[in-house]
Enzyme design. Structure first.
Site, short mmCIF file in Angstrom:
data_model
loop_
_atom_site.label_atom_id
_atom_site.label_comp_id
_atom_site.label_asym_id
_atom_site.label_seq_id
_atom_site.Cartn_x
_atom_site.Cartn_y
_atom_site.Cartn_z
N LYS A 36 -8.45 -2.78 -26.43
CA LYS A 36 -7.97 -1.45 -25.98
C LYS A 36 -7.78 -0.45 -27.12
CE LYS A 36 -3.11 -2.75 -25.93
NZ LYS A 36 -2.20 -3.64 -25.23
N ARG A 131 9.03 -5.57 -19.85
CA ARG A 131 7.91 -4.73 -19.48
C ARG A 131 7.36 -5.36 -18.21
NH1 ARG A 131 2.76 -3.30 -23.30
NH2 ARG A 131 1.88 -5.06 -22.16
C1 LIG Z 1 -2.06 -4.73 -25.85
C2 LIG Z 1 -1.83 -6.03 -25.24
C3 LIG Z 1 -2.14 -7.19 -25.95
C4 LIG Z 1 -2.63 -7.19 -27.38
O1 LIG Z 1 -1.58 -6.87 -28.23
P1 LIG Z 1 -1.74 -6.95 -29.82
O2 LIG Z 1 -0.36 -6.79 -30.33
O3 LIG Z 1 -2.64 -5.84 -30.21
O4 LIG Z 1 -2.31 -8.27 -30.14
C5 LIG Z 1 -1.95 -8.40 -25.30
N1 LIG Z 1 -1.47 -8.46 -24.04
C6 LIG Z 1 -1.17 -7.36 -23.33
C7 LIG Z 1 -0.65 -7.52 -21.95
C8 LIG Z 1 -1.32 -6.11 -23.91
O5 LIG Z 1 -1.01 -5.02 -23.20
#
Ligand SMILES: *Cc1c(COP(=O)(O)O)cnc(C)c1O
Length: 377
Positions: A36, A131
């Site tokens: 993302k 969350r």
């Molecule tokens: C963004 C996200 C991740 C990845 O997080 P990082 O800290 O970049 O590794 C993993 N799981 C969910 C649900 C996320 O929203």
């Protein structure tokens, strides 16, 4: 060269992915590469897969669609619970989605039926970060409802910590997720396939030698892209922390007083100017600002200090070094700065690699251009 410019070294990304995949494999954990922060860049996704990621995860269906259109191989998971308004696109683009609401899963079931596909679902469990997540006490009831739905395959459960409240993944909350998997399997006669133990913040726990229990997958974005763990933002040993660099160009370089003069009110972004009188200093203006990145998330090179930023200007102090108008300065972006630079149409993206197969992909990206995220050069 065009600036501001985000330079992404795909070879370093592949190395970071490979290193993490190998380290986690010893603990029985696979890696889902999270794309993302790079808007589902097919090239970065390809580098993650080349490094051994077992699949890709993104929080936006738009990014997954970009990867699909570019024929990125590998299973794709939507890691944010789908919007009801997007279920049709979700079942078309993603093999699996993370979910917490029965109404959404119900809609996914109908959409999957119409599309003639089976859609995988991972149920996210609330482990304390507040969350996304089903409260642990409600999980069994949710599983019962999901198992009744046609065209839906319950793939597993997962948790996400260290995002909204900074709750640290540890032996206790990870054991809770494992125990929930055991309970669900025993109660429903299942064998949940995926137990997804979190994001880059779960690395410390996973590699600590602790019992990893049922956890068999982590979703890694920041650790692969920036080579840092997000709990304390320390570099991870053996990884590159400069796979992404933001390059900005100097548009003014002058010796100026360090203290502003005149009546002082608010600055462009609402703050109070903080300068005190240090005598004259070399102040540089760079053509990069809030509309290009998160200026506060830029780590400057030695001898450069961030003083402030507005929409289009970054103000820095240069010590001892001589910098001229037209010179470029290279910054290391943190996650927020990377995310915004990727999203800004003003920032050129430059992907580089020495691997011939990857170079071909970059060439294709150059031809097709990168969707609303600036030009690829
Ligand atoms: C963004 C996200 C991740 C990845 O997080 P990082 O800290 O970049 O590794 C993993 N799981 C969910 C649900 C996320 O929203």
């Amino acid at each position: 060269m065009t600036a501001p410019r985000l330079e992404i070294d795909l070879d370093k990304i592949r190395h970071n992915a490979l290193t993490l995949v190998q380290r986690l494999a010893r603990h029985g954990i696979s890696v889902t590469g999270v794309t993302k922060a790079v808007l589902g860049s097919p090239e970065v996704a390809g580098a993650m897969l080349d490094g051994g990621a077992s699949g890709l995860g993104d929080s936006r269906i738009e990014n997954i669609e970009v990867m699909r259109a570019a024929h990125v191989r590998g299973p794709m998971t939507l890691i944010r619970t789908p919007m009801l308004s997007q279920v049709k696109r979700v079942v078309a683009g993603a093999n699996v989605s993370f979910n917490t609401e029965i109404d959404v899963i119900d809609a996914l079931s109908s959409a999957a039926g119409k599309a003639g596909v089976v859609h995988g679902v991972v149920l996210m469990v609330e482990l304390g970060d507040l969350r996304e997540g089903i409260l642990p006490g409600d999980l069994a009831h949710m599983v019962r409802q999901v198992l009744r739905l046609p065209n839906i395959l319950l793939k597993g459960i997962g948790g996400n910590l260290a995002c909204a409240s900074g709750v640290v993944p540890d032996a206790r909350n990870m054991a809770e997720l494992s125990a929930l998997a055991d309970t669900i399997d025993a109660s429903f006669g299942l064998l949940l396939q995926t137990i997804s133990g979190g994001n880059s913040a779960s690395l410390d726990w996973a590699l600590s030698g602790a019992d990893t229990g049922r956890i068999n997958d982590l979703r890694l974005g920041e650790a692969i892209l920036l080579g840092r763990e997000p709990l304390h933002r320390q570099p991870i040993k053996g990884l590159h922390s400069d796979a992404a660099v933001l390059v900005a160009e100097v548009i003014e370089a002058k010796l100026k007083p360090s203290e502003p003069w005149g009546d002082i009110a608010q600055t462009a972004f609402g703050g109070k100017p903080r300068e005190q009188d240090h005598g004259p200093m070399t102040r540089l203006l760079l053509a990069v600002g809030h509309q290009d990145t998160d200026p506060g998330g830029l780590v400057p090179p030695a001898g450069i200090e961030l003083l402030g930023a507005s929409s289009d200007h970054l103000i820095v102090r240069a010590e001892k070094i001589t910098v001229a108008v037209g010179d470029e300065i290279r910054f290391q972006p943190n996650y927020a700065a990377l995310l915004r630079a990727m999203t800004s149409p003003f920032v050129v993206k430059r992907l580089t690699t020495r691997a011939p197969e990857m170079a071909r992909l970059c060439q294709m990206a150059r031809v097709s251009g990168m969707r609303n995220s600036g030009r690829v050069v």
